[in-house]
Design an enzyme around this catalytic site. Structure first.
Site, PDB file in Angstrom:
ATOM      1  N   GLU A  35       0.831  -1.212   0.000  1.00  0.00           N
ATOM      2  CA  GLU A  35       0.000   0.000   0.000  1.00  0.00           C
ATOM      3  C   GLU A  35       0.864   1.259   0.000  1.00  0.00           C
ATOM      4  O   GLU A  35       0.530   2.250  -0.637  1.00  0.00           O
ATOM      5  CB  GLU A  35      -0.957   0.000   1.196  1.00  0.00           C
ATOM      6  N   TYR A 118      -6.339   6.509   4.457  1.00  0.00           N
ATOM      7  CA  TYR A 118      -6.499   5.501   3.410  1.00  0.00           C
ATOM      8  C   TYR A 118      -5.699   4.236   3.756  1.00  0.00           C
ATOM      9  O   TYR A 118      -6.221   3.110   3.740  1.00  0.00           O
ATOM     10  CB  TYR A 118      -6.072   6.044   2.032  1.00  0.00           C
ATOM     11  N   ASP A 136      -9.395   6.027  -2.052  1.00  0.00           N
ATOM     12  CA  ASP A 136      -8.255   6.528  -2.815  1.00  0.00           C
ATOM     13  C   ASP A 136      -8.810   7.178  -4.088  1.00  0.00           C
ATOM     14  O   ASP A 136     -10.033   7.333  -4.240  1.00  0.00           O
ATOM     15  CB  ASP A 136      -7.259   5.393  -3.134  1.00  0.00           C
TER      16      ASP A 136
END
Ligand code: SF4
Length: 364
Positions: A35, A118, A136
């Site tokens: 991520e 996020y 996102d």
């Protein structure tokens, strides 16, 4: 309330889920690393970096114990280097404060450097199955179209509204798969331009499709023109033909990376004056500036630069010093051209290094 399209979306994801190295062995560390690497970066670019990184640092413990220079070297070319510094620092905090295990709740994840809403939502839902939403760029675009949202997506108030939508629609069942399905649908089908509505599994729920406004959503205000700066750098050689390189301060742009020293041109300042001034101010050295060696253009997220790299001859440290000083830099070193690949540099300096290698080969 779960999104009315949640089951259709999950079914679609089961059939269309892309094969990714971090999905094959979905440890929390792998989700976290992927991520962070995927922020502002395309999947195809990330995959080889991810593989090398996991091979070098297979656990949070090994990452925490590694020198920052080694972490930055593996990150070299991926950009946004604060991500690597934060990841390294966060790994050390996880070792010191959480017994080596990534915390399994959003509030504690948010305390770690480099983890925002996020990323915390992605790690919590994907790695730990916690019902935490994600938002996102892909999900924002998808939601703005599903709702035929007319608000300007660049405004914080709009993003807050969409976060509330993400929370409201999140199903308690399989939140990690649902979040990944949203992102994947945004990447594969609900693309920024010309979305593939005919292939969309949740088309019947889409208000923009019904209104024919898909290409006009999300609404985005006009951006102001990107600023441009001229920057100088010196390829400074001493009498042994070694090159002087400097390490940038940790807390700024490209922090912790090495560079050919120099800096930003002030309004109306000639390039050579700028270079001499920067070297005085940052390293307390004097140089004789020679020919222009290379000119490199580069775009960062919010501005563009043109780097003007000059050949320079080292004249010495400014009195009372007898060597360069660490005034505006973290460190400095004299290196041979052959040693340059051992250090981590930003993109523009790597172009200059490639040009140095090209010219050396021409001379051989
Ligand atoms: Fe996106 Fe088209 Fe699907 Fe609507 S129908 S969500 S615009 S791909």
């Amino acid at each position: 309330m779960a999104a009315p399209f949640a089951e259709k979306l999950l079914n679609w994801y089961r059939d269309h889920r892309a094969d990714r190295p971090w999905r094959r062995d979905p440890k929390a560390y792998h989700t976290w690393l992927s991520e962070i690497m995927l922020q502002q970066t395309r999947v195809e670019t990330v995959i080889p970096y991810y593989r090398r990184f996991v091979q070098a640092f297979p656990t949070i413990e090994s990452l925490a114990a590694a020198p920052l220079a080694e972490v930055l070297k593996l990150w070299e070319g991926l950009g946004y280097y604060s991500r690597a510094r934060n990841l390294h620092r966060a790994a050390q905090i996880v070792m010191d404060e959480y017994g080596g295990a990534l915390p399994a709740d959003v509030e504690t994840l948010l305390k770690l450097p480099g983890i925002g809403n996020y990323t915390a939502g992605a790690i919590a839902s994907i790695a730990f199955g916690i019902a935490a939403p994600v938002l996102d760029g892909n999900v924002m675009r998808l939601f703005a179209r599903l709702l035929n949202f007319e608000d300007d997506i660049t405004q914080p108030a709009t993003r807050n509204k969409l976060w509330r939508v993400a929370e409201y629609w999140l199903p308690a069942h399989a939140p990690g798969d649902y979040n990944q399905a949203l992102m994947e649908l945004g990447q594969q089908v609900c693309r920024p331009r010309n979305p593939l509505c005919a292939r969309c599994p949740i088309q019947s729920h889409c208000r923009a499709w019904k209104a024919g406004t898909q290409n006009a959503r999300p609404v985005r205000s006009q951006r102001s023109p990107t600023p441009h700066y001229d920057v100088t750098a010196g390829l400074i050689r001493d009498e042994r033909e070694s090159l002087l390189i400097a390490r940038r301060p940790l807390d700024g742009l490209l922090g912790g990376l090495w560079e050919f020293p120099g800096g930003k041109v002030e309004a109306g300042e000639p390039l050579i004056d700028c270079l001499k001034r920067e070297l005085r101010e940052e390293l307390a050295i004097a140089v004789e500036v020679g020919a222009l060696f290379a000119v490199v253009d580069h775009a960062f997220t919010h501005f563009k630069i043109t780097l003007h790299a000059f050949d320079c001859r080292y004249l010495g440290a400014l009195p009372p010093h007898n060597e360069p000083q660490t005034i505006g830099v973290m460190d400095w070193a004299w290196v041979t051209e052959a040693q340059l690949p051992d250090y981590s540099f930003g993109k523009t300096d790597r172009v200059v290094i490639a040009e140095l290698a090209r010219r050396r080969e021409m001379l051989l």
